[in-house]
Design a protein around this motif. Structure first.
Motif, PDB file in Angstrom:
ATOM      1  N   THR A  75     -11.501   2.520  -5.486  1.00 46.65           N
ATOM      2  CA  THR A  75     -11.257   4.307  -4.978  1.00 46.65           C
ATOM      3  C   THR A  75      -9.876   4.451  -4.440  1.00 46.65           C
ATOM      4  O   THR A  75      -9.445   5.802  -4.708  1.00 46.65           O
ATOM      5  CB  THR A  75     -12.039   3.803  -4.409  1.00 46.65           C
ATOM      6  OG1 THR A  75     -11.794   3.509  -2.974  1.00 46.65           O
ATOM      7  CG2 THR A  75     -13.145   3.694  -3.910  1.00 46.65           C
ATOM      8  N   THR A  76      -8.739   3.910  -4.859  1.00 47.87           N
ATOM      9  CA  THR A  76      -7.090   4.175  -4.940  1.00 47.87           C
ATOM     10  C   THR A  76      -7.054   5.575  -6.060  1.00 47.87           C
ATOM     11  O   THR A  76      -7.299   5.082  -7.171  1.00 47.87           O
ATOM     12  CB  THR A  76      -6.266   3.903  -4.326  1.00 47.87           C
ATOM     13  OG1 THR A  76      -6.433   2.439  -3.700  1.00 47.87           O
ATOM     14  CG2 THR A  76      -5.335   3.936  -4.825  1.00 47.87           C
ATOM     15  N   GLN A 111       0.618  -1.716   0.039  1.00 51.47           N
ATOM     16  CA  GLN A 111       0.136   0.132  -0.063  1.00 51.47           C
ATOM     17  C   GLN A 111       0.902   1.525   0.226  1.00 51.47           C
ATOM     18  O   GLN A 111       0.321   2.328   0.167  1.00 51.47           O
ATOM     19  CB  GLN A 111      -1.107  -0.071   1.116  1.00 51.47           C
ATOM     20  CG  GLN A 111      -1.751  -0.846   0.943  1.00 51.47           C
ATOM     21  CD  GLN A 111      -2.649  -1.385  -0.087  1.00 51.47           C
ATOM     22  OE1 GLN A 111      -3.895  -0.294   0.019  1.00 51.47           O
ATOM     23  NE2 GLN A 111      -3.086  -1.964  -0.393  1.00 51.47           N
ATOM     24  N   THR A 133       3.081   4.533  -1.929  1.00 47.57           N
ATOM     25  CA  THR A 133       3.149   4.905  -3.249  1.00 47.57           C
ATOM     26  C   THR A 133       3.898   4.127  -4.265  1.00 47.57           C
ATOM     27  O   THR A 133       5.746   4.179  -4.277  1.00 47.57           O
ATOM     28  CB  THR A 133       3.935   6.545  -3.076  1.00 47.57           C
ATOM     29  OG1 THR A 133       3.270   7.448  -1.872  1.00 47.57           O
ATOM     30  CG2 THR A 133       3.813   7.405  -4.351  1.00 47.57           C
ATOM     31  N   VAL A 168       0.440   5.496  -8.541  1.00 48.15           N
ATOM     32  CA  VAL A 168      -1.155   4.774  -7.826  1.00 48.15           C
ATOM     33  C   VAL A 168      -0.268   4.765  -6.617  1.00 48.15           C
ATOM     34  O   VAL A 168       0.707   4.315  -5.818  1.00 48.15           O
ATOM     35  CB  VAL A 168      -0.743   3.397  -7.974  1.00 48.15           C
ATOM     36  CG1 VAL A 168      -2.294   2.738  -6.715  1.00 48.15           C
ATOM     37  CG2 VAL A 168      -0.968   3.109  -9.534  1.00 48.15           C
ATOM     38  N   SER A 169      -1.858   6.039  -5.246  1.00 47.39           N
ATOM     39  CA  SER A 169      -1.297   6.634  -4.586  1.00 47.39           C
ATOM     40  C   SER A 169      -2.627   6.978  -3.472  1.00 47.39           C
ATOM     41  O   SER A 169      -2.644   7.661  -4.180  1.00 47.39           O
ATOM     42  CB  SER A 169       0.049   7.185  -4.617  1.00 47.39           C
ATOM     43  OG  SER A 169       0.528   7.638  -2.338  1.00 47.39           O
ATOM     44  N   ARG A 170      -2.234   6.417  -1.560  1.00 46.97           N
ATOM     45  CA  ARG A 170      -3.663   7.358  -1.539  1.00 46.97           C
ATOM     46  C   ARG A 170      -2.866   9.436  -0.859  1.00 46.97           C
ATOM     47  O   ARG A 170      -3.784   9.537  -0.149  1.00 46.97           O
ATOM     48  CB  ARG A 170      -3.780   6.653   0.150  1.00 46.97           C
ATOM     49  CG  ARG A 170      -4.713   5.431  -0.233  1.00 46.97           C
ATOM     50  CD  ARG A 170      -5.260   4.419   1.123  1.00 46.97           C
ATOM     51  NE  ARG A 170      -4.011   4.201   1.493  1.00 46.97           N
ATOM     52  CZ  ARG A 170      -3.448   4.570   2.876  1.00 46.97           C
ATOM     53  NH1 ARG A 170      -4.712   5.770   3.532  1.00 46.97           N
ATOM     54  NH2 ARG A 170      -2.992   4.216   3.713  1.00 46.97           N
ATOM     55  N   THR A 175      -9.223   6.836 -10.864  1.00 47.34           N
ATOM     56  CA  THR A 175      -8.819   6.231  -9.612  1.00 47.34           C
ATOM     57  C   THR A 175      -8.835   5.249 -10.441  1.00 47.34           C
ATOM     58  O   THR A 175      -9.303   5.357 -11.625  1.00 47.34           O
ATOM     59  CB  THR A 175     -10.173   5.662  -8.833  1.00 47.34           C
ATOM     60  OG1 THR A 175     -11.025   5.471  -9.815  1.00 47.34           O
ATOM     61  CG2 THR A 175     -11.075   7.171  -8.091  1.00 47.34           C
ATOM     62  N   TYR A 217      -4.859  -3.362  -3.346  1.00 50.73           N
ATOM     63  CA  TYR A 217      -5.368  -1.729  -4.166  1.00 50.73           C
ATOM     64  C   TYR A 217      -7.096  -1.767  -3.495  1.00 50.73           C
ATOM     65  O   TYR A 217      -6.956  -2.624  -4.684  1.00 50.73           O
ATOM     66  CB  TYR A 217      -4.308  -0.965  -4.480  1.00 50.73           C
ATOM     67  CG  TYR A 217      -3.372  -0.732  -4.353  1.00 50.73           C
ATOM     68  CD1 TYR A 217      -2.657   0.848  -4.348  1.00 50.73           C
ATOM     69  CD2 TYR A 217      -2.750  -1.072  -4.906  1.00 50.73           C
ATOM     70  CE1 TYR A 217      -2.062   1.206  -3.633  1.00 50.73           C
ATOM     71  CE2 TYR A 217      -1.195  -0.644  -4.817  1.00 50.73           C
ATOM     72  CZ  TYR A 217      -1.029   0.559  -3.711  1.00 50.73           C
ATOM     73  OH  TYR A 217       0.509   0.592  -4.112  1.00 50.73           O
ATOM     74  N   GLU A 218      -7.959  -0.804  -3.254  1.00 53.49           N
ATOM     75  CA  GLU A 218      -8.808  -1.051  -3.196  1.00 53.49           C
ATOM     76  C   GLU A 218      -8.959  -0.072  -5.448  1.00 53.49           C
ATOM     77  O   GLU A 218      -8.374   1.464  -5.242  1.00 53.49           O
ATOM     78  CB  GLU A 218      -9.986   0.186  -2.523  1.00 53.49           C
ATOM     79  CG  GLU A 218      -9.635  -0.247  -1.091  1.00 53.49           C
ATOM     80  CD  GLU A 218     -10.397   0.606   0.789  1.00 53.49           C
ATOM     81  OE1 GLU A 218     -10.657   1.831  -0.630  1.00 53.49           O
ATOM     82  OE2 GLU A 218      -9.983  -0.197   1.459  1.00 53.49           O
TER      83      GLU A 218
END
Length: 255
Positions: free
Chosen positions: A183-184, A156, A158, A224-226, A203, A180-181
């Motif tokens: 919605t990420t 999870q 970056t 890809v990252s929150r 997303t 990863y969800e």
């Protein structure tokens, strides 16, 4: 002497001062024509021999360097971004060492960093992610099983994914399967720092639809990252109650 120079991500002003100086002094310049911005070649001196390596083999590149060395000429091997990341320079350095040819490496600004600048984004936000994974999806170059996207997604962190935009649907499937969800947040940046830079944000669930018809090509970076648009904790570095070697903690209400 051979100088292996990182040209930076594209903007001619993002080559390092040392790299720019060597490029201006070089008698022979061999550049990765499929990726390096041709505008950088304007830094070369008049009369410099300039060669595009896009259609050359490793042996041809090394033979050209050897010929320059016999003439006492200085060569710059110009790679995009930072040559240590997917630059295929190890085999070139090993070949030079076998032939007793001296060389050095001048680092450059990698495209994953230019991408962060284009996104105006810090990759390591407190409470969100403190790790950046630089990777790629498997293509003609294999990837060890332990480094497949599905395995890396479990962290999870970056993730900056090179050389994989043409396999975006597979990338998305692997990332979701790895944890990863849907919605990420994900961002795609094509030619970061170039005049024709493109940015697409979405997303994991929506990105494939978002880039339809945008002519996003193989030079694009996937992030890809929150961290992309997330709420985060403030850094302790500048917190008034936090002490470090240059500043003592301050009590609330104290100046």
């Amino acid at each position: 002497m051979v100088h292996i120079v990182g040209a930076g991500p594209g903007d001619p002003e993002l080559i390092t001062v040392k790299g720019s100086r060597y490029l201006a002094e070089a008698d022979v310049v061999i550049y990765a024509g499929s990726l390096v911005n041709p505008a950088l070649l304007s830094l070369c001196k008049k009369g410099a021999a300039i060669h595009n390596s896009a259609k050359m083999t490793l042996d041809e590149v090394i033979a050209m360097i050897e010929a320059a060395e016999r003439k006492g000429e200085m060569t710059v091997r110009l790679h995009t971004g930072d040559p240590a990341i997917y630059g295929a320079i190890q085999e070139q350095m090993d070949a030079l060492e076998k032939r007793g040819i001296g060389y050095d490496v001048i680092p450059g600004v990698s495209s994953f960093l230019a991408t962060a600048a284009a996104l105006k984004q810090e990759y390591t936000l407190p409470g969100i992610s403190q790790t950046v994974i630089i990777t790629r999806n498997e293509g003609r170059t294999p990837v060890p099983d332990r480094e497949r996207l599905r395995s890396l997604a479990a962290h999870q962190a970056t993730m900056c994914i090179f050389l994989s935009i043409t396999m975006l649907d597979t990338v998305v499937q692997e990332l979701i399967a790895g944890g990863y969800e849907e919605t990420t947040p994900i961002a795609i940046v094509q030619r970061a720092s170039w005049p024709e830079q493109k940015i697409v944000r979405a997303t994991l669930a929506t990105i494939s639809k978002e880039i339809e018809g945008m002519n996003i090509d193989r030079t694009a970076m996937i992030v890809v990252s929150r961290c992309l648009g997330a709420d985060y904790e403030l850094s302790r570095l500048y917190a008034p109650e936090f002490s470090h070697g240059f500043r003592k903690a301050r009590k609330p209400g104290k100046e």
